[in-house]
Design an enzyme around this catalytic site. Sequence first.
Site, PDB file in Angstrom:
ATOM      1  N   ASN A  12      43.374  45.379  26.305  1.00  0.00           N
ATOM      2  CA  ASN A  12      43.103  44.692  25.212  1.00  0.00           C
ATOM      3  C   ASN A  12      43.511  45.482  23.731  1.00  0.00           C
ATOM      4  OD1 ASN A  12      42.144  43.283  23.036  1.00  0.00           O
ATOM      5  ND2 ASN A  12      39.888  43.293  23.987  1.00  0.00           N
ATOM      6  N   GLU A 172      31.778  43.950  31.115  1.00  0.00           N
ATOM      7  CA  GLU A 172      31.793  45.209  29.937  1.00  0.00           C
ATOM      8  C   GLU A 172      30.352  45.516  29.260  1.00  0.00           C
ATOM      9  OE1 GLU A 172      36.117  45.078  28.561  1.00  0.00           O
ATOM     10  OE2 GLU A 172      34.896  44.248  27.009  1.00  0.00           O
ATOM     11  N   GLY A 178      34.158  51.540  23.856  1.00  0.00           N
ATOM     12  CA  GLY A 178      34.594  52.711  22.850  1.00  0.00           C
ATOM     13  C   GLY A 178      33.735  53.755  22.411  1.00  0.00           C
TER      14      GLY A 178
HETATM   15  O1  LIG Z   1      38.162  44.877  26.175  1.00  0.00           O
HETATM   16  C1  LIG Z   1      38.238  45.999  26.379  1.00  0.00           C
HETATM   17  C2  LIG Z   1      36.932  46.908  26.044  1.00  0.00           C
HETATM   18  O2  LIG Z   1      36.129  46.287  25.018  1.00  0.00           O
HETATM   19  C3  LIG Z   1      36.883  48.333  26.447  1.00  0.00           C
HETATM   20  O3  LIG Z   1      37.207  48.968  25.298  1.00  0.00           O
HETATM   21  P1  LIG Z   1      37.313  50.628  25.658  1.00  0.00           P
HETATM   22  O4  LIG Z   1      38.372  50.771  26.633  1.00  0.00           O
HETATM   23  O5  LIG Z   1      37.982  51.046  24.176  1.00  0.00           O
HETATM   24  O6  LIG Z   1      35.951  51.030  25.745  1.00  0.00           O
END
Ligand SMILES: O=C[C@H](O)COP(=O)(O)O
Length: 256
Positions: A12, A172, A178
């Site tokens: 994503n 998630e 993040g």
């Molecule tokens: O869609 C993806 C998630 O929100 C994970 O984001 P991240 O890998 O940056 O923690």
Amino acid sequence: MTVVRTPLVVGNWKMNGSFERNQPLLESLLSHLAQKRLPEVGVCPPFPYLAQVGALLAETPVRWGAQTVSEHRGGAYTGQVSATMLKDLGCSYAIVGHSERRQYCAETDDAVARQAMAVLDSGLVPIICVGESAAEEAACQTLAVIDRQLAPVLLALAGVADEGASVVVAYEPVWAIGTGKTPTPEGVQAVHTHIRAALDAAGLVQTRILYGGSVKGSNAETLFALPDVDGGLIGGAALDAQDFSTICTAAANRLV
Ligand SMILES: O=C[C@H](O)COP(=O)(O)O
């Protein structure tokens, strides 16, 4: 009966990318993935780049999709994009109910379920995101939140249970997105076991469950070795071709 689910890794990109940066990123990713045993792999860029990404990925093993979609089929909905339009662009997936959409765009559980059905009806795969906030986690509300988020989806899918293979759920935890923090492997597995049981009870035995939230090349193998983790939804690491390809390779270990 053993159920075989093809592992899946989806990147994503969120609101990142540019015409200039997308091409080298994808070329590097394709070169890292070449000659590797691969799970199903997809990337979800912002809407303006779907055509570019689709052209660069055509005839490659990597698919593409969108980060959100309208619940409506068409008409006077200024600024919205329908699932059939995404289909026209060659998309395979649409992410729905990402926590950033729930938080910043006030998307409700019911709206997310309607988006998922619009995606499914257009022949695309909805990637339905669920997950608790830090406060909900601290209050031991994780499973209750997930049950609440999944309830309208399961209700909507009740009549189309044979579509299970065409639906993906992504767990998630909002506090892991993040942040560099992830739940313990036991914590991830406990939530996935709970989601698996709910999906199986609804006849959705083929539905894959992805984990998302600070997945990196360095922790992917551990996470993807968990029994009910069928792959990952990747944010930041999807913008790094080498890290993303390491994550993809880790998911390939689940191939039978
Ligand atoms: O869609 C993806 C998630 O929100 C994970 O984001 P991240 O890998 O940056 O923690």
